[in-house]
Design a protein around this motif. Structure first.
Motif, PDB file in Angstrom:
ATOM      1  N   THR A  43      20.118  53.890 -31.490  1.00 57.23           N
ATOM      2  CA  THR A  43      18.829  54.483 -31.130  1.00 57.23           C
ATOM      3  C   THR A  43      18.574  54.384 -29.630  1.00 57.23           C
ATOM      4  OG1 THR A  43      17.890  54.070 -33.324  1.00 57.23           O
ATOM      5  CG2 THR A  43      16.329  54.333 -31.507  1.00 57.23           C
ATOM      6  N   GLN A  44      19.005  53.275 -29.019  1.00 59.93           N
ATOM      7  CA  GLN A  44      18.854  53.122 -27.575  1.00 59.93           C
ATOM      8  C   GLN A  44      19.592  54.237 -26.831  1.00 59.93           C
ATOM      9  OE1 GLN A  44      17.092  50.566 -25.894  1.00 59.93           O
ATOM     10  NE2 GLN A  44      16.287  50.122 -27.918  1.00 59.93           N
ATOM     11  N   LEU A  45      20.810  54.537 -27.278  1.00 57.62           N
ATOM     12  CA  LEU A  45      21.604  55.591 -26.646  1.00 57.62           C
ATOM     13  C   LEU A  45      20.954  56.957 -26.844  1.00 57.62           C
ATOM     14  CD1 LEU A  45      24.055  56.423 -25.068  1.00 57.62           C
ATOM     15  CD2 LEU A  45      25.433  56.268 -27.154  1.00 57.62           C
ATOM     16  N   CYS A  46      20.360  57.175 -28.005  1.00 57.63           N
ATOM     17  CA  CYS A  46      19.652  58.436 -28.264  1.00 57.63           C
ATOM     18  C   CYS A  46      18.461  58.594 -27.317  1.00 57.63           C
ATOM     19  CB  CYS A  46      19.179  58.497 -29.715  1.00 57.63           C
ATOM     20  SG  CYS A  46      20.498  58.722 -30.917  1.00 57.63           S
ATOM     21  N   HIS A  47      17.708  57.521 -27.123  1.00 60.37           N
ATOM     22  CA  HIS A  47      16.588  57.559 -26.180  1.00 60.37           C
ATOM     23  C   HIS A  47      17.079  57.917 -24.777  1.00 60.37           C
ATOM     24  CE1 HIS A  47      14.294  55.608 -29.340  1.00 60.37           C
ATOM     25  NE2 HIS A  47      13.203  55.571 -28.591  1.00 60.37           N
ATOM     26  N   GLN A  48      18.179  57.268 -24.369  1.00 64.45           N
ATOM     27  CA  GLN A  48      18.672  57.496 -23.012  1.00 64.45           C
ATOM     28  C   GLN A  48      19.177  58.926 -22.832  1.00 64.45           C
ATOM     29  OE1 GLN A  48      19.869  54.344 -20.652  1.00 64.45           O
ATOM     30  NE2 GLN A  48      21.864  55.190 -20.114  1.00 64.45           N
ATOM     31  N   LEU A  49      19.830  59.479 -23.838  1.00 63.07           N
ATOM     32  CA  LEU A  49      20.307  60.864 -23.753  1.00 63.07           C
ATOM     33  C   LEU A  49      19.132  61.835 -23.608  1.00 63.07           C
ATOM     34  CD1 LEU A  49      23.174  60.774 -26.399  1.00 63.07           C
ATOM     35  CD2 LEU A  49      23.451  61.324 -23.964  1.00 63.07           C
ATOM     36  N   CYS A  50      18.018  61.530 -24.266  1.00 65.39           N
ATOM     37  CA  CYS A  50      16.830  62.382 -24.152  1.00 65.39           C
ATOM     38  C   CYS A  50      16.273  62.381 -22.731  1.00 65.39           C
ATOM     39  CB  CYS A  50      15.742  61.910 -25.126  1.00 65.39           C
ATOM     40  SG  CYS A  50      16.089  62.298 -26.852  1.00 65.39           S
ATOM     41  N   VAL A  51      16.491  61.290 -22.006  1.00 60.96           N
ATOM     42  CA  VAL A  51      16.095  61.226 -20.596  1.00 60.96           C
ATOM     43  C   VAL A  51      17.136  61.915 -19.723  1.00 60.96           C
ATOM     44  CG1 VAL A  51      15.687  59.671 -18.643  1.00 60.96           C
ATOM     45  CG2 VAL A  51      14.736  59.117 -20.890  1.00 60.96           C
ATOM     46  N   MET A  52      18.409  61.618 -19.976  1.00 65.89           N
ATOM     47  CA  MET A  52      19.493  62.142 -19.136  1.00 65.89           C
ATOM     48  C   MET A  52      19.570  63.661 -19.157  1.00 65.89           C
ATOM     49  SD  MET A  52      20.775  59.477 -17.694  1.00 65.89           S
ATOM     50  CE  MET A  52      22.147  60.314 -16.897  1.00 65.89           C
ATOM     51  N   VAL A  53      19.318  64.297 -20.303  1.00 66.59           N
ATOM     52  CA  VAL A  53      19.432  65.756 -20.398  1.00 66.59           C
ATOM     53  C   VAL A  53      18.427  66.459 -19.495  1.00 66.59           C
ATOM     54  CG1 VAL A  53      17.813  66.114 -22.328  1.00 66.59           C
ATOM     55  CG2 VAL A  53      19.775  67.654 -22.047  1.00 66.59           C
ATOM     56  N   GLN A  54      17.343  65.769 -19.137  1.00 63.38           N
ATOM     57  CA  GLN A  54      16.304  66.377 -18.298  1.00 63.38           C
ATOM     58  C   GLN A  54      16.656  66.349 -16.810  1.00 63.38           C
ATOM     59  OE1 GLN A  54      12.176  65.343 -19.437  1.00 63.38           O
ATOM     60  NE2 GLN A  54      13.055  64.151 -21.121  1.00 63.38           N
ATOM     61  N   LEU A  55      17.647  65.535 -16.438  1.00 65.71           N
ATOM     62  CA  LEU A  55      18.063  65.443 -15.043  1.00 65.71           C
ATOM     63  C   LEU A  55      18.817  66.703 -14.619  1.00 65.71           C
ATOM     64  CD1 LEU A  55      19.379  61.761 -14.973  1.00 65.71           C
ATOM     65  CD2 LEU A  55      17.206  62.602 -14.061  1.00 65.71           C
ATOM     66  N   PRO A  56      18.884  66.994 -13.326  1.00 65.24           N
ATOM     67  CA  PRO A  56      19.663  68.140 -12.858  1.00 65.24           C
ATOM     68  C   PRO A  56      21.159  67.886 -13.055  1.00 65.24           C
ATOM     69  CG  PRO A  56      18.812  66.877 -10.996  1.00 65.24           C
ATOM     70  CD  PRO A  56      18.177  66.305 -12.227  1.00 65.24           C
ATOM     71  N   ASP A  81      13.057  62.036 -36.068  1.00 69.31           N
ATOM     72  CA  ASP A  81      13.031  60.601 -36.365  1.00 69.31           C
ATOM     73  C   ASP A  81      12.830  60.411 -37.867  1.00 69.31           C
ATOM     74  OD1 ASP A  81      12.610  57.893 -36.419  1.00 69.31           O
ATOM     75  OD2 ASP A  81      10.784  57.920 -35.203  1.00 69.31           O
ATOM     76  N   THR A  82      13.835  59.875 -38.553  1.00 73.11           N
ATOM     77  CA  THR A  82      13.727  59.711 -40.003  1.00 73.11           C
ATOM     78  C   THR A  82      13.320  58.297 -40.406  1.00 73.11           C
ATOM     79  OG1 THR A  82      16.036  59.047 -40.380  1.00 73.11           O
ATOM     80  CG2 THR A  82      15.583  61.411 -40.252  1.00 73.11           C
ATOM     81  N   GLU A  83      13.373  57.347 -39.459  1.00 71.20           N
ATOM     82  CA  GLU A  83      13.110  55.955 -39.812  1.00 71.20           C
ATOM     83  C   GLU A  83      11.988  55.316 -39.001  1.00 71.20           C
ATOM     84  OE1 GLU A  83      17.264  54.647 -39.245  1.00 71.20           O
ATOM     85  OE2 GLU A  83      17.266  54.204 -41.392  1.00 71.20           O
ATOM     86  N   GLY A  84      11.282  56.119 -38.186  1.00 73.79           N
ATOM     87  CA  GLY A  84      10.176  55.594 -37.401  1.00 73.79           C
ATOM     88  C   GLY A  84      10.596  54.677 -36.273  1.00 73.79           C
ATOM     89  N   THR A  85      11.746  54.945 -35.661  1.00 76.23           N
ATOM     90  CA  THR A  85      12.271  54.054 -34.617  1.00 76.23           C
ATOM     91  C   THR A  85      12.125  54.628 -33.205  1.00 76.23           C
ATOM     92  OG1 THR A  85      14.481  54.971 -35.039  1.00 76.23           O
ATOM     93  CG2 THR A  85      13.925  52.898 -36.122  1.00 76.23           C
ATOM     94  N   PHE A  86      11.596  55.831 -33.062  1.00 74.20           N
ATOM     95  CA  PHE A  86      11.426  56.408 -31.721  1.00 74.20           C
ATOM     96  C   PHE A  86      10.281  55.693 -31.008  1.00 74.20           C
ATOM     97  CE2 PHE A  86       9.371  59.469 -28.828  1.00 74.20           C
ATOM     98  CZ  PHE A  86      10.445  59.728 -27.976  1.00 74.20           C
ATOM     99  N   ARG A  87      10.526  55.310 -29.743  1.00 73.11           N
ATOM    100  CA  ARG A  87       9.521  54.593 -28.966  1.00 73.11           C
ATOM    101  C   ARG A  87       9.322  55.256 -27.602  1.00 73.11           C
ATOM    102  NH1 ARG A  87       8.691  53.227 -33.176  1.00 73.11           N
ATOM    103  NH2 ARG A  87       8.497  51.160 -34.119  1.00 73.11           N
ATOM    104  N   PRO A  88       8.193  55.938 -27.383  1.00 72.24           N
ATOM    105  CA  PRO A  88       7.907  56.536 -26.071  1.00 72.24           C
ATOM    106  C   PRO A  88       7.929  55.509 -24.947  1.00 72.24           C
ATOM    107  CG  PRO A  88       6.343  57.310 -27.731  1.00 72.24           C
ATOM    108  CD  PRO A  88       7.121  56.202 -28.363  1.00 72.24           C
ATOM    109  N   GLU A  89       7.524  54.271 -25.267  1.00 70.09           N
ATOM    110  CA  GLU A  89       7.514  53.222 -24.250  1.00 70.09           C
ATOM    111  C   GLU A  89       8.924  52.992 -23.679  1.00 70.09           C
ATOM    112  OE1 GLU A  89       4.490  52.188 -27.490  1.00 70.09           O
ATOM    113  OE2 GLU A  89       6.533  52.955 -27.356  1.00 70.09           O
ATOM    114  N   ILE A 140      23.014  46.638 -23.001  1.00 71.48           N
ATOM    115  CA  ILE A 140      21.673  47.206 -23.117  1.00 71.48           C
ATOM    116  C   ILE A 140      20.719  46.309 -22.337  1.00 71.48           C
ATOM    117  CG2 ILE A 140      19.826  47.916 -24.684  1.00 71.48           C
ATOM    118  CD1 ILE A 140      21.950  48.144 -26.887  1.00 71.48           C
ATOM    119  N   THR A 141      20.073  46.886 -21.340  1.00 71.41           N
ATOM    120  CA  THR A 141      19.125  46.136 -20.515  1.00 71.41           C
ATOM    121  C   THR A 141      17.760  46.801 -20.576  1.00 71.41           C
ATOM    122  OG1 THR A 141      19.442  47.387 -18.467  1.00 71.41           O
ATOM    123  CG2 THR A 141      21.058  45.646 -18.957  1.00 71.41           C
ATOM    124  N   GLU A 142      16.822  46.271 -19.814  1.00 68.86           N
ATOM    125  CA  GLU A 142      15.490  46.877 -19.740  1.00 68.86           C
ATOM    126  C   GLU A 142      15.569  48.300 -19.204  1.00 68.86           C
ATOM    127  OE1 GLU A 142      11.427  46.134 -17.210  1.00 68.86           O
ATOM    128  OE2 GLU A 142      12.463  44.382 -18.014  1.00 68.86           O
TER     129      GLU A 142
END
Length: 314
Positions: free
Chosen positions: A114-127, A141-149, A306-308
């Protein structure tokens, strides 16, 4: 490009039928060309025989036919990659997560899927020069694990405005397998309207496993799961998006030697996903990623942490 060809250019398809197709998410000639005749027949209210002729006419309009391997190699040169934000993972994947394909992340809980999925959602927005595609992402999200924070933390580290990063992710919670498949159907409208190049399903099989327990329901579950995987394959093909799915692992009680864990979903998921990456925990907080199935990569593994700030090299 097929998106520039009006649907009415397809032989046997008038304005009324074209509007029905667009209303159902078939907005391009390519989407009509690869759609099953049964699906087109339901949308258009015609016989399967007539729907098959319309689909064939769309393929003829696009010039879909046999080509040489050299021509296909040239077509493959247009494939784009989304950086994971981790050099080791990018090197293992040959540049990052590939568009037009399904990449499956397999592993136990806490391995970083899930951490990698979050990061890919950020990376795709970069140029592109920073590893992205200047595009948006969809997160189912099928398991309620997405975190905007978590997205905010990763976006700040990458120099993205946190608010803009959140606006660049289209989110939906799937509450059962039918809802999950319906959301994927709706993406045929969302992807071209919003400018999406990444679709995440986290996780792929959980609802299917919960709703179809036991051997007596195995055949029905696998048939439905097969339809869902092919939904995602069609999205990847038609819209040239990268599809990333996460998958759980299950224990095989008949395995006495070696690793008893295997990805959930059986052969349906194994054959449907283009690339399969197994994630596991290691010592001192490290994570190991290993390619277990790929039509082009050698089997190898790399380490990350995996870091902050997100997924990073050691």
């Amino acid at each position: 490009m097929s998106s520039e060809i009006p649907l009415t250019k397809i032989k046997g398809l008038g304005p009324v039928m074209a509007e029905r197709l667009r209303a159902s998410g078939f907005a391009t000639v390519e989407s009509v060309a690869i759609a099953p005749a049964r699906v087109l027949a339901e949308v258009l209210g015609v016989s399967e025989e007539r729907a098959a002729k319309i689909s064939q006419a769309a393929r003829e309009l696009l010039g879909i036919k046999f080509v040489t391997a050299e021509e296909y190699f040239k077509q493959r040169s247009r494939v784009a990659y989304i950086s994971t934000g981790c050099r080791a993972l990018d090197d293992m994947l040959g540049g990052g997560v590939e568009t037009g394909a399904i990449t499956e992340l397999v592993g136990e809980f806490g391995t970083g899927k899930t951490q990698l999925c979050h990061q890919l959602c950020v990376m795709v927005q970069l140029p592109p020069e920073k590893g992205g595609l200047s595009a948006k992402a969809v997160y189912i999200d099928t398991e309620g694990t997405f975190r905007p924070e978590r997205v905010i933390q990763m976006a700040r580290h990458r120099g993205l405005d946190p608010k803009a990063a959140l606006q660049g992710i289209v989110y939906a919670r799937a509450y059962n397998s039918d809802h999950q498949m319906l959301l994927v159907d709706e993406l045929r409208k969302v992807i071209p309207e919003v400018g999406v190049r990444l679709v995440v399903v986290d996780s792929l099989v959980s609802h299917f496993r919960a709703e179809y327990p036991g051997r007596e329901l195995l055949a029905a579950r696998q048939q439905k799961l097969n339809r869902h995987v092919h939904q995602l394959l069609s999205l990847a093909d038609i819209y040239d998006v990268a599809v990333v799915v996460t998958n759980q692992v299950v224990a095989s009680p008949d395995v006495f030697w070696g690793n008893p864990l295997r990805p959930a979903g059986g052969n349906i998921v194994a054959h449907g996903c283009t690339y399969r990456v197994w994630l596991k925990k290691s010592k001192e907080g490290k994570r190991i990623a290993r390619i277990i199935d790929s039509p082009k990569h050698a089997e190898r593994e790399v380490a990350f942490r995996i870091t902050e700030n997100g997924i990073e090299d050691l």
